[in-house]
Design a protein around this motif. Sequence first.
Motif, mmCIF file in Angstrom:
data_model
loop_
_atom_site.group_PDB
_atom_site.id
_atom_site.type_symbol
_atom_site.label_atom_id
_atom_site.label_comp_id
_atom_site.label_asym_id
_atom_site.label_seq_id
_atom_site.Cartn_x
_atom_site.Cartn_y
_atom_site.Cartn_z
ATOM 1 N N VAL A 1 -33.103 83.909 23.029
ATOM 2 C CA VAL A 1 -34.352 84.627 22.721
ATOM 3 C C VAL A 1 -34.064 85.741 21.721
ATOM 4 O O VAL A 1 -34.775 85.929 20.740
ATOM 5 C CB VAL A 1 -34.988 85.187 24.011
ATOM 6 N N ARG A 2 -32.933 86.457 21.936
ATOM 7 C CA ARG A 2 -32.569 87.551 21.023
ATOM 8 C C ARG A 2 -32.293 87.007 19.637
ATOM 9 O O ARG A 2 -32.802 87.498 18.624
ATOM 10 C CB ARG A 2 -31.344 88.306 21.548
ATOM 11 N N LEU A 3 -31.495 85.933 19.574
ATOM 12 C CA LEU A 3 -31.143 85.361 18.261
ATOM 13 C C LEU A 3 -32.376 84.792 17.570
ATOM 14 O O LEU A 3 -32.541 84.885 16.360
ATOM 15 C CB LEU A 3 -30.075 84.275 18.437
ATOM 16 N N GLY A 4 -33.264 84.236 18.376
ATOM 17 C CA GLY A 4 -34.483 83.644 17.809
ATOM 18 C C GLY A 4 -35.348 84.669 17.123
ATOM 19 O O GLY A 4 -36.049 84.370 16.156
ATOM 20 N N ALA A 5 -35.269 85.913 17.612
ATOM 21 C CA ALA A 5 -36.046 86.998 16.976
ATOM 22 C C ALA A 5 -35.409 87.417 15.658
ATOM 23 O O ALA A 5 -36.089 87.711 14.685
ATOM 24 C CB ALA A 5 -36.118 88.184 17.933
ATOM 25 N N GLU A 6 -34.068 87.401 15.652
ATOM 26 C CA GLU A 6 -33.330 87.821 14.443
ATOM 27 C C GLU A 6 -33.371 86.766 13.342
ATOM 28 O O GLU A 6 -33.406 87.077 12.163
ATOM 29 C CB GLU A 6 -31.847 88.013 14.803
ATOM 30 N N ARG A 7 -33.318 85.498 13.766
ATOM 31 C CA ARG A 7 -33.156 84.406 12.803
ATOM 32 C C ARG A 7 -34.285 83.401 12.987
ATOM 33 O O ARG A 7 -34.320 82.649 13.923
ATOM 34 C CB ARG A 7 -31.817 83.697 13.038
ATOM 35 N N ARG A 8 -35.214 83.405 12.034
ATOM 36 C CA ARG A 8 -36.333 82.480 12.165
ATOM 37 C C ARG A 8 -35.935 81.043 11.868
ATOM 38 O O ARG A 8 -36.670 80.109 12.141
ATOM 39 C CB ARG A 8 -37.481 82.904 11.237
ATOM 40 N N ASP A 9 -34.699 80.874 11.332
ATOM 41 C CA ASP A 9 -34.243 79.500 11.040
ATOM 42 C C ASP A 9 -33.624 78.853 12.271
ATOM 43 O O ASP A 9 -33.310 77.667 12.249
ATOM 44 C CB ASP A 9 -33.231 79.522 9.887
#
Length: 639
Positions: A335-343
């Motif tokens: 979830v955290r990474l998904g916020a940082e990286r839209r790819d």
Amino acid sequence: MSERAGRLGGLLESVKGPRDLKALGADELPRLAAEIRDLLVSATARTGGHLGPNLGVVELTIALHRVFDSPRDRILWDTGHQAYVHKMLTGRADRFDTLRQEGGLSGYPSQAESEHDVIENSHASTALSYADGLAKAYRLRGEDDRTVVAVIGDGALTGGMAWEALNNIAAHKDLPLIIVVNDNGRSYSPTIGGLANHLASLRTTQRYEDVLEFVKDNLNKVPVVGAPVYDALHGMKKGIKDVLAPQAMFEDLGLKYIGLVDGHDTQAVEAALRRARGFRRPVIVHVLTKKGFGYSPAENHGEDCFHSPGAFDPLTGEEKPKPHGWTNVFGQEMVRLGAERRDIVAITAAMLGPTGLIPFSEAYPDRLYDVGIAEQHALTSAAGLAMGGLHPVVAVYATFLNRAFDQLLMDVALHRLPVTVVLDRAGVTGDDGASHNGMWDLSILQVIPGLSVAVPRDEPRLRELLSEAVAVDDGPTVVRYPKGPVGPEIEAVGKLGEMDVLRAGDPDVLVVSVGPMAEMCLEAAAMLDAQGISATVVDPRWVKPLDEALVAAARVHKLVVVVEDNGRVGGVGDAVARMLRDADVDVPVRTYGIPQRFLDHAKRAKILADIGLTAQDIAREITEAVAKRSPVLENHPAR
Ligand SMILES: Cc1ncc(C[n+]2csc(CCOP(=O)(O)OP(=O)(O)O)c2C)c(N)n1
Ligand SMILES: CC(=O)[C@@H](O)[C@H](O)COP(=O)(O)O
Ligand SMILES: [Mg+2]
């Protein structure tokens, strides 16, 4: 549900095998079904297990063993997690309280347990291929009286192998082969995909059928008006059925189709099976069931209908929490990474909940793909996503990666694509038996060029290494971790190249600790101290490619030991030995891991103890090796 200490109901106790079952009157079967459900709930409440799937196949299994003559006829269970009732009706009800316990009944079919059991592999979508082969063998051997019956769930039917098999089965019109589609509309969660939509639409049609039946029963009483109206309705029904029904789909494949059958009406199922048996050619019997049927805590259990609960209170259905720490940390981090990286997008193969991706799917619903039980498709679809400029994270159980090896090798790695594969349930899992241990991934991944593998030892390292993995954009990465709770956080005391030094010792023994083995290695090192042997413990973090700093470090030690929760053959230990050999480092390397055999079901801790993967065993072996200066440890079971 009556609370019982695993005592059998009178009828179930009288059924020692299919012959006794066939002798029962139809009027006795509802009571038998109730006794079976009682035992299913009381037994799995203590041991955990696949309650939902088995509650859904009680009547189906009774009907199968009343119509067919197992073991002369062969009844195959796809995935095998729904074979508890089959076990009860084939003489094992009195042992059912030993389910999934060491030395007790396996949670899957087991040839060692019974002549009625065939497929022991718990990997889905295989039954139709087995059935194809078995039926061809019986025909070639002139054993034309035998029928092969394969029971496959709607989830398993989303696996590619099943369609490869259907394509072949349809080409052999004379195979006495019956495919029972156990359609409960669910895998873990609702089954996905075009096929599932097709099947789901049938369930709607089924209600339509019920309406029409009602109309037919009542309208015919009105001689003039009734007939034309009924004919019109019937015409509409036929139109709907032709458009929606997989009957058309399967019959276009050349398969006879019998359906829809109410899977909780034993007599209806028996009638359909007898009719199918009479065709002496491939037939689909499409049965509608409900996962968890007959036990409301399961029927109403949110996402998965008690697919595979841990122990629970049989009266309330309240589960004792299953501590899936690693999985939850991964889910949070995504979830955290998904916020940082839209790819970043995520892929699950019908295991959204069990791999921890529900939070990601809720946060980014359009970036989560559930491809069904289709790991091969998952990896190559990920390749496509990566070619399209995204960074897919594919989450599967380690054991199921085996299914998609060629896709990872040729569709992903050959093209140097930025795909991250996350392997949950890596290492010894235990309860689910031989085909569920994640013991092959670190071996098969060794041969993939350009692919990197990280093995975190604790929660902080999982968060770090997942971030590092998704940052790699010129090739695939893999992160693997075990089932269950995360161990204690272990901080490094220094660095050796890029590797974490967890314990700095004199140059006696260099211990390479792979991921969560760190706690065990540090314990063993402390025991070695007492023997006057000094051990340095390093955690590579990335085990492929290995850090060149290992070469220089190994040169100054008397013995290099590698400890990994993976099969010993071809794993990290062999990679370390090969690297040192190639660098002409003449120091013995000993690997402690899982021996090359299929492990019977038991608790993880017991299995680790049995194979000598404990701090005590490792310390003792190293002490003996150093003392004898002969590090050949041939007799160690983990060798
Ligand atoms: C290759 C593979 N991938 C994933 C799994 C995990 N798994 C076990 S049962 C199951 C769902 C099976 O659904 P279905 O075939 O419909 O059977 P049901 O549980 O509904 O009776 C899954 C995904 C598996 N056993 N094998
Ligand atoms: C049959 C199957 O593959 C799954 O249901 C598996 O048994 C679940 O394992 P976990 O309980 O570790 O999620
Ligand atoms: Mg299903």
